[in-house]
Design an enzyme around this catalytic site. Structure first.
Site, PDB file in Angstrom:
ATOM      1  N   TYR A   1       0.835  -1.207   0.000  1.00 42.01           N
ATOM      2  CA  TYR A   1       0.000   0.000   0.000  1.00 42.01           C
ATOM      3  C   TYR A   1       0.875   1.265   0.000  1.00 42.01           C
ATOM      4  CZ  TYR A   1      -4.305  -2.501   1.487  1.00 42.01           C
ATOM      5  OH  TYR A   1      -5.412  -3.304   1.567  1.00 42.01           O
ATOM      6  N   GLY A   2       2.084   1.140   0.525  1.00 44.10           N
ATOM      7  CA  GLY A   2       2.921   2.306   0.833  1.00 44.10           C
ATOM      8  C   GLY A   2       3.317   3.167  -0.347  1.00 44.10           C
TER       9      GLY A   2
ATOM     10  N   ASN B   1       0.436   1.039   9.534  1.00 46.27           N
ATOM     11  CA  ASN B   1       0.713   2.471   9.710  1.00 46.27           C
ATOM     12  C   ASN B   1       0.247   3.289   8.513  1.00 46.27           C
ATOM     13  OD1 ASN B   1       2.835   2.890  12.192  1.00 46.27           O
ATOM     14  ND2 ASN B   1       3.027   0.872  11.264  1.00 46.27           N
ATOM     15  N   THR B   2       0.443   2.724   7.316  1.00 44.77           N
ATOM     16  CA  THR B   2       0.103   3.426   6.084  1.00 44.77           C
ATOM     17  C   THR B   2      -1.388   3.759   6.043  1.00 44.77           C
ATOM     18  OG1 THR B   2       1.888   2.232   5.003  1.00 44.77           O
ATOM     19  CG2 THR B   2       0.267   3.263   3.567  1.00 44.77           C
TER      20      THR B   2
ATOM     21  N   GLU C   1       7.842  -9.285   1.626  1.00 45.36           N
ATOM     22  CA  GLU C   1       6.776 -10.121   1.062  1.00 45.36           C
ATOM     23  C   GLU C   1       7.322 -11.138   0.060  1.00 45.36           C
ATOM     24  OE1 GLU C   1       3.843 -10.487   2.136  1.00 45.36           O
ATOM     25  OE2 GLU C   1       3.388  -8.676   3.255  1.00 45.36           O
TER      26      GLU C   1
ATOM     27  N   CYS D   1       6.205   0.877  10.310  1.00 44.69           N
ATOM     28  CA  CYS D   1       5.514   0.002   9.359  1.00 44.69           C
ATOM     29  C   CYS D   1       5.517  -1.362  10.028  1.00 44.69           C
ATOM     30  CB  CYS D   1       6.262  -0.044   8.025  1.00 44.69           C
ATOM     31  SG  CYS D   1       5.665  -1.352   6.928  1.00 44.69           S
ATOM     32  N   THR D   2       4.343  -1.977  10.105  1.00 48.17           N
ATOM     33  CA  THR D   2       4.248  -3.222  10.883  1.00 48.17           C
ATOM     34  C   THR D   2       5.008  -4.388  10.247  1.00 48.17           C
ATOM     35  OG1 THR D   2       2.103  -3.625   9.839  1.00 48.17           O
ATOM     36  CG2 THR D   2       2.091  -2.631  12.041  1.00 48.17           C
TER      37      THR D   2
HETATM   38  N1  DGL Z   1       2.438  -2.918   7.193  1.00 41.79           N
HETATM   39  C1  DGL Z   1       2.129  -1.724   6.443  1.00 41.79           C
HETATM   40  C2  DGL Z   1       2.427  -0.510   7.312  1.00 41.79           C
HETATM   41  O1  DGL Z   1       2.424  -0.631   8.547  1.00 41.79           O
HETATM   42  C3  DGL Z   1       2.851  -1.841   5.129  1.00 41.79           C
HETATM   43  C4  DGL Z   1       2.336  -0.971   4.088  1.00 41.79           C
HETATM   44  C5  DGL Z   1       2.568  -1.437   2.655  1.00 41.79           C
HETATM   45  O2  DGL Z   1       1.865  -2.346   2.237  1.00 41.79           O
HETATM   46  O3  DGL Z   1       3.378  -0.809   1.976  1.00 41.79           O
HETATM   47  O4  DGL Z   1       2.639   0.585   6.840  1.00 41.79           O
END
Ligand code: DGL
Length: 265
Positions: free
Chosen positions: A39-40, A71-72, A146, A177-178
């Site tokens: 998502y980032g 977080n995103t 990933e 970011c988790t």
């Molecule tokens: N785990 C998401 C976060 O905490 C990752 C976001 C992503 O998919 O880029 O931001």
């Protein structure tokens, strides 16, 4: 209590495993959007669309609280999620900022996705407590994690991004970011090698402490996790293996993809 937890992929599992450990009496429903991760690097409208789709799906599963373990999403779509949901929505950023402020730190680093850094949610939140921060968008980390590319390529990325925290009198780096706690050991080793004594702050711990404070005593004392149901945007063997490694137990998941036809598979 039935709690929904979601992330773009496997990062939210670092929050879920902490929830299971600290609050084992709850029932959990986890959604990982593995088909659309990351998502980032996506525009805010997409992040809002994806996360509201997931929140609606979790509400349909009968959850009584939603933990946004990304977080995103928190940085870009929290207002929309709170406005849309009929249950409490808890994010990972506020409890983390509260923790950092309590430590009395004055200068911290924030490692996060580009969408989180650009939102300036951490920067402004920390500044509200008089804390200076250096934010670094670690754009490759999520894709590498990933893809399970955790060797040479990741080492190069760590040098490129975490090098920005070296020699700056930084007291802590927020893993904003988790996904990043999954590579925590490598990040810590890098900073140690550079002679930096920097605390790595994992939002999972502080978010779960916050949830423990707002949920009932009974749930904390219960002996084992009642049930956790996993929904993944795509399911394959390597994904299940990686999720099992992160969770420290066998993970089996059902597939649900919003890009197929919007119905539960
Ligand atoms: N785990 C998401 C976060 O905490 C990752 C976001 C992503 O998919 O880029 O931001």
């Amino acid at each position: 209590m039935k709690i929904g937890v979601f992330d773009s992929g496997s990062g939210g599992l670092t929050v879920l495993r902490e929830l299971e450990k600290t609050l084992p009496g709850n029932e959990y429903v986890y959604f990982g959007d593995f088909l659309r991760v990351p998502y980032g690097d996506k525009p805010r409208e997409k992040i809002v669309q994806y996360s509201t789709e997931i929140a609606r799906f979790l509400e349909d599963q009968g959850v009584e609280m939603i933990v946004v373990a990304c977080n995103t999403v928190v940085a870009n779509a929290m207002d929309e999620l709170k406005a849309m949901c009929n249950v409490p929505v808890v994010g990972v950023i506020d409890p983390t900022i509260e923790y950092v402020a309590k430590q009395g730190y004055s200068n911290v680093g924030v490692a996060a996705t580009a969408a989180t850094v650009n939102s300036e949610v951490y920067k402004k939140g920390l500044a509200g407590h008089g804390i200076d921060s250096t934010s670094v968008a670690c754009s490759d980390f999520v894709s590498l994690i990933e893809a399970n590319k955790l060797e040479k390529e990741l080492d190069i990325s760590i040098e490129r991004y975490f090098g920005n925290f070296v020699g700056k009198d930084i007291q802590a780096v927020v893993l904003g970011c988790t996904h990043y706690p999954i590579i925590r050991e490598k990040l810590q080793n890098y900073l140690n090698k550079k002679g930096e004594k920097i605390e790595l702050v994992d939002p999972a711990i502080h978010t779960v402490n916050h949830i423990a404070e707002i949920t009932s005593e009974d749930e904390k004392q219960s002996e084992s996790v009642k049930k956790t149901k996993f929904w993944f945007g795509k399911v394959d063997e390597s994904l299940l293996k990686r999720a099992s490694e992160i969770m420290g137990k066998t993970v089996d998941a059902s597939r649900h993809s919003f890009e197929m036809d919007g119905t539960i598979k």
